[in-house]
Design a protein around this motif. Structure first.
Motif, PDB file in Angstrom:
ATOM      1  N   ALA A   1      30.390 -47.544 -37.431  1.00 12.93           N
ATOM      2  CA  ALA A   1      29.908 -46.294 -38.017  1.00 12.93           C
ATOM      3  C   ALA A   1      28.825 -45.695 -37.129  1.00 12.93           C
ATOM      4  O   ALA A   1      27.827 -46.357 -36.829  1.00 12.93           O
ATOM      5  CB  ALA A   1      29.371 -46.530 -39.422  1.00 12.93           C
ATOM      6  N   ILE A   2      29.036 -44.465 -36.695  1.00 11.52           N
ATOM      7  CA  ILE A   2      28.013 -43.716 -35.963  1.00 11.52           C
ATOM      8  C   ILE A   2      27.226 -42.908 -36.988  1.00 11.52           C
ATOM      9  O   ILE A   2      27.802 -42.123 -37.747  1.00 11.52           O
ATOM     10  CB  ILE A   2      28.652 -42.785 -34.909  1.00 11.52           C
TER      11      ILE A   2
ATOM     12  N   SER B   1      25.816 -46.554 -47.689  1.00 13.34           N
ATOM     13  CA  SER B   1      26.530 -47.632 -48.378  1.00 13.34           C
ATOM     14  C   SER B   1      27.728 -47.084 -49.144  1.00 13.34           C
ATOM     15  O   SER B   1      28.834 -47.655 -49.091  1.00 13.34           O
ATOM     16  CB  SER B   1      25.585 -48.365 -49.329  1.00 13.34           C
ATOM     17  N   ARG B   2      27.528 -45.978 -49.849  1.00 10.59           N
ATOM     18  CA  ARG B   2      28.643 -45.382 -50.605  1.00 10.59           C
ATOM     19  C   ARG B   2      29.757 -44.932 -49.662  1.00 10.59           C
ATOM     20  O   ARG B   2      30.950 -45.085 -49.961  1.00 10.59           O
ATOM     21  CB  ARG B   2      28.131 -44.199 -51.439  1.00 10.59           C
ATOM     22  N   SER B   3      29.373 -44.349 -48.524  1.00 14.77           N
ATOM     23  CA  SER B   3      30.366 -43.884 -47.553  1.00 14.77           C
ATOM     24  C   SER B   3      31.165 -45.047 -46.982  1.00 14.77           C
ATOM     25  O   SER B   3      32.397 -44.974 -46.855  1.00 14.77           O
ATOM     26  CB  SER B   3      29.678 -43.119 -46.419  1.00 14.77           C
ATOM     27  N   ILE B   4      30.470 -46.120 -46.636  1.00 12.97           N
ATOM     28  CA  ILE B   4      31.144 -47.299 -46.074  1.00 12.97           C
ATOM     29  C   ILE B   4      32.045 -47.947 -47.115  1.00 12.97           C
ATOM     30  O   ILE B   4      33.174 -48.361 -46.809  1.00 12.97           O
ATOM     31  CB  ILE B   4      30.094 -48.287 -45.534  1.00 12.97           C
ATOM     32  N   ASP B   5      31.578 -48.035 -48.344  1.00  8.95           N
ATOM     33  CA  ASP B   5      32.393 -48.616 -49.421  1.00  8.95           C
ATOM     34  C   ASP B   5      33.671 -47.800 -49.628  1.00  8.95           C
ATOM     35  O   ASP B   5      34.760 -48.363 -49.845  1.00  8.95           O
ATOM     36  CB  ASP B   5      31.609 -48.688 -50.727  1.00  8.95           C
ATOM     37  N   PHE B   6      33.542 -46.474 -49.563  1.00  9.12           N
ATOM     38  CA  PHE B   6      34.720 -45.628 -49.741  1.00  9.12           C
ATOM     39  C   PHE B   6      35.711 -45.862 -48.603  1.00  9.12           C
ATOM     40  O   PHE B   6      36.919 -46.002 -48.841  1.00  9.12           O
ATOM     41  CB  PHE B   6      34.332 -44.150 -49.783  1.00  9.12           C
ATOM     42  N   PHE B   7      35.202 -45.924 -47.367  1.00  7.76           N
ATOM     43  CA  PHE B   7      36.086 -46.153 -46.228  1.00  7.76           C
ATOM     44  C   PHE B   7      36.830 -47.469 -46.363  1.00  7.76           C
ATOM     45  O   PHE B   7      38.052 -47.532 -46.178  1.00  7.76           O
ATOM     46  CB  PHE B   7      35.294 -46.136 -44.920  1.00  7.76           C
ATOM     47  N   THR B   8      36.123 -48.540 -46.669  1.00  7.95           N
ATOM     48  CA  THR B   8      36.774 -49.854 -46.748  1.00  7.95           C
ATOM     49  C   THR B   8      37.767 -49.918 -47.913  1.00  7.95           C
ATOM     50  O   THR B   8      38.780 -50.614 -47.819  1.00  7.95           O
ATOM     51  CB  THR B   8      35.727 -50.979 -46.881  1.00  7.95           C
ATOM     52  N   SER B   9      37.483 -49.171 -48.990  1.00  7.04           N
ATOM     53  CA  SER B   9      38.430 -49.159 -50.111  1.00  7.04           C
ATOM     54  C   SER B   9      39.728 -48.454 -49.746  1.00  7.04           C
ATOM     55  O   SER B   9      40.788 -48.752 -50.306  1.00  7.04           O
ATOM     56  CB  SER B   9      37.804 -48.491 -51.337  1.00  7.04           C
ATOM     57  N   GLN B  10      39.635 -47.504 -48.798  1.00 10.37           N
ATOM     58  CA  GLN B  10      40.807 -46.755 -48.363  1.00 10.37           C
ATOM     59  C   GLN B  10      41.493 -47.377 -47.147  1.00 10.37           C
ATOM     60  O   GLN B  10      42.584 -46.954 -46.758  1.00 10.37           O
ATOM     61  CB  GLN B  10      40.406 -45.313 -48.021  1.00 10.37           C
ATOM     62  N   SER B  11      40.834 -48.364 -46.535  1.00  9.21           N
ATOM     63  CA  SER B  11      41.358 -48.969 -45.296  1.00  9.21           C
ATOM     64  C   SER B  11      41.359 -50.488 -45.410  1.00  9.21           C
ATOM     65  O   SER B  11      40.507 -51.165 -44.823  1.00  9.21           O
ATOM     66  CB  SER B  11      40.511 -48.523 -44.100  1.00  9.21           C
ATOM     67  N   PRO B  12      42.299 -51.043 -46.148  1.00 10.32           N
ATOM     68  CA  PRO B  12      42.352 -52.503 -46.307  1.00 10.32           C
ATOM     69  C   PRO B  12      42.454 -53.206 -44.958  1.00 10.32           C
ATOM     70  O   PRO B  12      43.193 -52.788 -44.077  1.00 10.32           O
ATOM     71  CB  PRO B  12      43.632 -52.710 -47.131  1.00 10.32           C
TER      72      PRO B  12
ATOM     73  N   ASP C   1      38.774 -48.718 -33.275  1.00 12.73           N
ATOM     74  CA  ASP C   1      39.406 -48.671 -31.958  1.00 12.73           C
ATOM     75  C   ASP C   1      39.160 -47.326 -31.281  1.00 12.73           C
ATOM     76  O   ASP C   1      40.026 -46.787 -30.596  1.00 12.73           O
ATOM     77  CB  ASP C   1      40.907 -48.948 -32.074  1.00 12.73           C
ATOM     78  N   GLY C   2      37.943 -46.769 -31.478  1.00 18.31           N
ATOM     79  CA  GLY C   2      37.543 -45.530 -30.833  1.00 18.31           C
ATOM     80  C   GLY C   2      38.074 -44.267 -31.471  1.00 18.31           C
ATOM     81  O   GLY C   2      37.803 -43.161 -30.985  1.00 18.31           O
ATOM     82  N   VAL C   3      38.822 -44.380 -32.570  1.00 21.12           N
ATOM     83  CA  VAL C   3      39.430 -43.218 -33.223  1.00 21.12           C
ATOM     84  C   VAL C   3      38.693 -42.939 -34.537  1.00 21.12           C
ATOM     85  O   VAL C   3      38.483 -43.851 -35.345  1.00 21.12           O
ATOM     86  CB  VAL C   3      40.922 -43.463 -33.511  1.00 21.12           C
ATOM     87  N   PRO C   4      38.278 -41.684 -34.779  1.00 18.22           N
ATOM     88  CA  PRO C   4      37.589 -41.375 -36.037  1.00 18.22           C
ATOM     89  C   PRO C   4      38.513 -41.548 -37.235  1.00 18.22           C
ATOM     90  O   PRO C   4      39.624 -41.034 -37.244  1.00 18.22           O
ATOM     91  CB  PRO C   4      37.166 -39.907 -35.866  1.00 18.22           C
ATOM     92  N   GLN C   5      38.046 -42.288 -38.226  1.00 17.75           N
ATOM     93  CA  GLN C   5      38.835 -42.572 -39.419  1.00 17.75           C
ATOM     94  C   GLN C   5      38.298 -41.854 -40.653  1.00 17.75           C
ATOM     95  O   GLN C   5      39.053 -41.539 -41.575  1.00 17.75           O
ATOM     96  CB  GLN C   5      38.830 -44.082 -39.685  1.00 17.75           C
ATOM     97  N   PHE C   6      36.994 -41.618 -40.659  1.00 14.30           N
ATOM     98  CA  PHE C   6      36.348 -41.065 -41.865  1.00 14.30           C
ATOM     99  C   PHE C   6      35.026 -40.440 -41.452  1.00 14.30           C
ATOM    100  O   PHE C   6      34.326 -40.961 -40.579  1.00 14.30           O
ATOM    101  CB  PHE C   6      36.111 -42.186 -42.894  1.00 14.30           C
ATOM    102  N   SER C   7      34.703 -39.302 -42.054  1.00 16.42           N
ATOM    103  CA  SER C   7      33.431 -38.650 -41.748  1.00 16.42           C
ATOM    104  C   SER C   7      32.877 -38.011 -43.014  1.00 16.42           C
ATOM    105  O   SER C   7      33.638 -37.510 -43.857  1.00 16.42           O
ATOM    106  CB  SER C   7      33.634 -37.582 -40.664  1.00 16.42           C
ATOM    107  N   ARG C   8      31.555 -38.056 -43.143  1.00 21.62           N
ATOM    108  CA  ARG C   8      30.904 -37.465 -44.316  1.00 21.62           C
ATOM    109  C   ARG C   8      29.499 -37.008 -43.935  1.00 21.62           C
ATOM    110  O   ARG C   8      28.812 -37.669 -43.148  1.00 21.62           O
ATOM    111  CB  ARG C   8      30.829 -38.477 -45.459  1.00 21.62           C
ATOM    112  N   THR C   9      29.096 -35.867 -44.472  1.00 23.83           N
ATOM    113  CA  THR C   9      27.751 -35.328 -44.230  1.00 23.83           C
ATOM    114  C   THR C   9      27.013 -35.239 -45.557  1.00 23.83           C
ATOM    115  O   THR C   9      27.581 -34.812 -46.567  1.00 23.83           O
ATOM    116  CB  THR C   9      27.843 -33.928 -43.587  1.00 23.83           C
ATOM    117  N   PHE C  10      25.736 -35.651 -45.559  1.00 21.90           N
ATOM    118  CA  PHE C  10      24.928 -35.520 -46.781  1.00 21.90           C
ATOM    119  C   PHE C  10      23.537 -34.994 -46.411  1.00 21.90           C
ATOM    120  O   PHE C  10      23.036 -35.227 -45.317  1.00 21.90           O
ATOM    121  CB  PHE C  10      24.845 -36.831 -47.562  1.00 21.90           C
TER     122      PHE C  10
END
Length: 369
Positions: free
Chosen positions: A199-200, A291-302, A215-224
């Motif tokens: 996560a950057i 934390s919420r952003s990371i949790d959402f990503f992992t829930s969508q990316s088993p 693997d260098g490819v953007p999978q998820f992005s969120r701004t708050f």
């Protein structure tokens, strides 16, 4: 990665980042196959009402400011790359049958697929895409993975208009997170499997953007909406001083986040400064959003876990911020100096707060050079 508009690369790469608070400009020159030199850099604060939340409200004034900064820094090259903030863009990973011919694929992505994901009419959007690679799905069908990007035309056009007023030719308009991925390439290359997501975390003036890559490819992005302005002004209010519209970078770079394991005794004895509680409150809110952003990503990316945080942007100069995130999130966290990680040589000492704020503009400069 790719941009929404294409052009030829110039010998000297100029990247221009436009934020709500400042314009940041860098000019790079290639020294060899993979080394670069910082030829020039500059930054100027913008008057209130010029840019707000990624939208250029006064392109004429902005164009004149950029032209003055270029003149002051004696930058004469005319071709530039710039970036749109993530909040103004839509990006999606799409998987389609690999057997589709290129012309049919282009029509399908730019029109049919884009219309499924855009929150605004397709005719009002600039859309582009990049083919990433192929893989077999569970049914044994070969599919091609495509990264599609779209932005409202009025937003893209306002950036181009401002730069044309500055008498510049826009080669590339891309998303700021793509420029960050390019600037972080050497760090990201240490994690080369889809299971090891990185996560950057780009802490800017009025907001923070998290971009999760695998693997260098953007999978998820969120701004708050938590950035350096909120951290600074929380401190100022805590000591009964009025908030400021712009960030005092010296104040920000001298800010240290109290970390429990290091500072528990000092905090317990009442030795903390009046602003410590305010700092902890804001960065705790920031870590909760991460934390919420990371949790959402992992829930969508088993099968894919975030194993590393790379912190950059102006807010990265805050002391002990990486230790705080490690403690709160349980994820290894590094603060990234983009000049060092890219390997760019410089002829002068550049303050750490300025170095941290150069990540996006450096990534754009790399694209151009």
């Amino acid at each position: 990665m790719f941009g929404l508009k294409f052009g030829k690369k110039s010998k000297k790469g100029i990247g221009i980042e436009i934020t709500s608070e400042k314009v940041n400009i860098v000019q790079l020159r290639r020294k060899g196959q993979s080394s670069y030199k910082l030829v020039s850099y500059g930054s100027v604060e913008l008057p209130e009402g010029t840019v707000e939340e990624g939208r250029i409200l006064d392109p004429v004034a902005l164009g004149e400011i950029i032209r003055s900064l270029l003149s002051e820094k004696k930058i004469r090259a005319k071709k530039v790359a710039t970036a749109l903030p993530g909040r103004e863009t839509v990006s999606r990973l799409i998987r389609l049958p690999a057997e589709i011919p290129d012309l049919e694929l282009r029509e399908m992505v730019l029109n049919q697929e884009a219309s499924l994901y855009l929150p605004f009419p397709r005719e009002d959007a600039d859309v582009d895409y990049q083919k990433l690679g192929t893989s077999l799905d569970d049914d044994g069908i070969e599919r091609i993975e495509i990264l599609m990007v779209a932005t409202p035309k009025e937003v893209t056009d306002s950036y181009i208009q401002a730069l044309e007023i500055a008498q510049l030719q826009v080669d590339i308009v891309e998303i700021s997170s793509f420029a960050l991925i390019r600037a972080m390439h050497n760090e990201l290359s240490r994690f080369s499997t889809l299971a090891e997501a990185v996560a950057i975390v780009d802490i800017e003036y009025e907001a923070t953007e998290i971009t999760v890559t695998a693997d260098g490819v953007p999978q998820f992005s969120r701004t708050f909406p938590i950035g350096t302005a909120q951290i600074q002004n929380a401190q100022l209010r805590a000591i009964n001083l009025p908030p400021r519209r712009t960030t005092d970078m010296e104040m920000l770079s001298s800010t240290v986040v109290p970390v429990q394991s290091m500072d528990a005794a000092r905090l317990a004895s009442g030795g903390n400064s009046p602003g410590d509680a305010a700092i902890i409150r804001v960065v705790s809110d920031l870590s909760d959003e991460l934390s919420r952003s990371i949790d959402f990503f992992t829930s969508q990316s088993p099968g894919s876990d975030v194993v590393q945080l790379l912190v950059t942007g102006p807010g990265a100069c805050i002391g002990q911020l990486n230790e705080f995130f490690i403690q709160r999130l349980g994820i290894n966290t590094s603060v990234i100096d983009p000049l060092t990680t890219i390997g760019i040589s410089v002829d002068e000492d550049i303050p750490i707060q300025d170095r941290m704020a150069m990540s996006v503009s450096l990534g754009l400069g790399l694209r151009e050079v």
